[in-house]
Design a protein around this motif. Sequence first.
Motif, mmCIF file in Angstrom:
data_model
loop_
_atom_site.group_PDB
_atom_site.id
_atom_site.type_symbol
_atom_site.label_atom_id
_atom_site.label_comp_id
_atom_site.label_asym_id
_atom_site.label_seq_id
_atom_site.Cartn_x
_atom_site.Cartn_y
_atom_site.Cartn_z
ATOM 1 N N VAL A 47 0.829 -1.218 0.000
ATOM 2 C CA VAL A 47 0.000 0.000 0.000
ATOM 3 C C VAL A 47 0.858 1.260 0.000
ATOM 4 N N SER A 48 2.162 1.088 0.223
ATOM 5 C CA SER A 48 3.006 2.283 0.156
ATOM 6 C C SER A 48 3.639 2.467 -1.224
ATOM 7 N N HIS A 49 3.268 1.622 -2.160
ATOM 8 C CA HIS A 49 3.724 1.794 -3.552
ATOM 9 C C HIS A 49 3.218 3.138 -4.077
ATOM 10 N N ARG A 50 4.019 3.763 -4.954
ATOM 11 C CA ARG A 50 3.633 5.115 -5.389
ATOM 12 C C ARG A 50 2.303 5.135 -6.161
ATOM 13 N N ASN A 51 1.954 4.015 -6.797
ATOM 14 C CA ASN A 51 0.677 3.991 -7.521
ATOM 15 C C ASN A 51 -0.403 3.204 -6.787
ATOM 16 N N ALA A 52 -0.202 3.027 -5.495
ATOM 17 C CA ALA A 52 -1.085 2.142 -4.729
ATOM 18 C C ALA A 52 -2.558 2.501 -4.882
ATOM 19 N N GLN A 53 -2.842 3.770 -4.763
ATOM 20 C CA GLN A 53 -4.246 4.183 -4.821
ATOM 21 C C GLN A 53 -4.882 3.800 -6.163
ATOM 22 N N MET A 54 -4.139 4.029 -7.236
ATOM 23 C CA MET A 54 -4.654 3.693 -8.563
ATOM 24 C C MET A 54 -4.900 2.185 -8.670
ATOM 25 N N PHE A 55 -3.946 1.380 -8.184
ATOM 26 C CA PHE A 55 -4.100 -0.078 -8.254
ATOM 27 C C PHE A 55 -5.304 -0.547 -7.432
ATOM 28 N N PHE A 56 -5.437 0.029 -6.255
ATOM 29 C CA PHE A 56 -6.543 -0.334 -5.370
ATOM 30 C C PHE A 56 -7.874 -0.008 -6.050
ATOM 31 N N ASP A 57 -7.983 1.220 -6.556
ATOM 32 C CA ASP A 57 -9.232 1.637 -7.203
ATOM 33 C C ASP A 57 -9.527 0.785 -8.433
ATOM 34 N N ARG A 58 -8.468 0.419 -9.132
ATOM 35 C CA ARG A 58 -8.658 -0.392 -10.343
ATOM 36 C C ARG A 58 -9.192 -1.782 -9.981
ATOM 37 N N ASP A 59 -8.640 -2.377 -8.933
ATOM 38 C CA ASP A 59 -9.139 -3.685 -8.472
ATOM 39 C C ASP A 59 -10.621 -3.597 -8.120
ATOM 40 N N ILE A 60 -10.972 -2.554 -7.381
ATOM 41 C CA ILE A 60 -12.368 -2.376 -6.976
ATOM 42 C C ILE A 60 -13.260 -2.183 -8.208
ATOM 43 N N GLU A 61 -12.788 -1.338 -9.110
ATOM 44 C CA GLU A 61 -13.552 -1.017 -10.312
ATOM 45 C C GLU A 61 -13.833 -2.281 -11.151
ATOM 46 N N CYS A 62 -12.819 -3.135 -11.272
ATOM 47 C CA CYS A 62 -12.970 -4.388 -12.027
ATOM 48 C C CYS A 62 -14.127 -5.215 -11.483
ATOM 49 N N ILE A 63 -14.192 -5.303 -10.174
ATOM 50 C CA ILE A 63 -15.226 -6.129 -9.540
ATOM 51 C C ILE A 63 -16.602 -5.495 -9.740
ATOM 52 N N TYR A 64 -16.679 -4.197 -9.552
ATOM 53 C CA TYR A 64 -17.951 -3.501 -9.777
ATOM 54 C C TYR A 64 -18.435 -3.737 -11.206
ATOM 55 N N LYS A 65 -17.539 -3.517 -12.141
ATOM 56 C CA LYS A 65 -17.903 -3.633 -13.553
ATOM 57 C C LYS A 65 -18.382 -5.037 -13.878
ATOM 58 N N PHE A 66 -17.597 -6.010 -13.431
ATOM 59 C CA PHE A 66 -17.924 -7.393 -13.758
ATOM 60 C C PHE A 66 -19.282 -7.788 -13.185
ATOM 61 N N PHE A 67 -19.508 -7.464 -11.911
ATOM 62 C CA PHE A 67 -20.778 -7.850 -11.284
ATOM 63 C C PHE A 67 -21.953 -7.102 -11.895
ATOM 64 N N ASN A 68 -21.685 -5.903 -12.293
ATOM 65 C CA ASN A 68 -22.723 -5.120 -12.931
ATOM 66 C C ASN A 68 -23.134 -5.758 -14.256
ATOM 67 N N LYS A 69 -22.128 -6.086 -15.038
ATOM 68 C CA LYS A 69 -22.381 -6.602 -16.376
ATOM 69 C C LYS A 69 -22.917 -8.039 -16.338
#
Length: 392
Positions: free
Chosen positions: A251-273
């Motif tokens: 979580v201290s990786h410089r792009n951590a927030q982007m990676f975290f949000d992307r993981d969440i987004e993937c799940i939202y998208k998939f379940f939605n679709k």
Amino acid sequence: MKLDVNALRYLTKDDFRVLTAVEMGMRNHEIVPAELVDRIAGLKHGGTYKVLRNLLKNKLVHHDATKYDGYRLTYLGYDFLAIKTLVNRGVFASVGRQIGVGKESDIFEVATEDGTVLAMKLHRLGRTSFRAVKSKRDYLRHRRSFNWLYLSRLAALKEFAFMKALGDHGFPVPTAVDCNRHCVIMSLVQGYPLVQVKELQNPDDVFDTILGLIVRLAEHGLIHCDFNEFNIMIDDDEKITVIDFPQMVSVSHRNAQMFFDRDIECIYKFFNKRFNLKSEKNEVEDGSESDGEGTSRPSFLSVKKDAGSLDKELAASGFTRKAQVDMEKYIEEDAEGQDSSSDDDDEIGDAVPIYSLKIDQDHSDELDCNLTSRNSGGPGTFSEEHGTSCSG
Ligand code: ADP
Ligand code: MG
């Protein structure tokens, strides 16, 4: 690629000795001079050259005479070294059918002496860079500097370490059994990748469980970075197991927030679709953290605030900072250089059938043993430990 382990049955001690010598030479040679292989192997009466011809016939090494007479391991050769070592350790006794093909891995079933079936993941990092080199795409040329043996070994080492730590902390992941070189042995997950599932009895529960896992991972200091329907296995009871860890970051990786949000987004998208999950949670399309009605997407910053230190534990576990940096460099370049040629042939060449094999234990003394005693070559040739052992 297919893995034909049939030849493994007929390989002798000398064959493995020379194969190991090529592996050792590859530490500092892309193509290992035949003469160096001979010196390392230390076989009498030019025996090395005869053995090399046999290895070549079995596609375990590749011959290259462009600059000098030299050899390098093929994936198959590297596979054989890892498989042999693990068989000698008693980790498994036979190799079965292929159960998965990733972009940069091949997954097979293996069975132990008592018939327990496990999963074997062979990492193939650099598979795409081979192709890149082959297809002479200039902007990818620099990727040559990464040695595929090294990268695949790092990926396996990282995957094993993370799987073990996550399992120890109660995460639903396969049980990490052992690893050697580019090969990870783990328990076989019952069920299917979520991507293959068309219907769920309790999509809401599964969705919540999966989101909860992303959050709990981050609370432990980690982000999966490839958390999607391909890397989530689900069984008939809708119990889920997460797989595939080489790309995880702290979580201290410089792009951590982007990676975290992307993981969440993937799940939202998939379940939605796929499951038409239009809960109020799912209506947030702009990536904001709240829908204004009290339900909100998990927020990285609030999770990170309380993050534990599994990432630091792992950093101390032998997966070094340098290894992490090298892997990340590779992953980043890979993302930049993605192309669609992923089903080209690979360097092993023709597809070969997969055989179920009972490996002959007679020839299977521990590979790592006794090399020094027969070494008549230069001093220190065998002094370094070779291969990767995760379990000691
Ligand atoms: P990659 O890194 O190449 O994506 P994965 O670890 O995701 O490789 O594995 C690829 C596929 O292999 C998975 O989608 C799954 O179908 C199968 N697989 C991987 N590990 C296991 C396992 N432990 N048990 C059962 N199947 C597995
Ligand atoms: Mg995967």
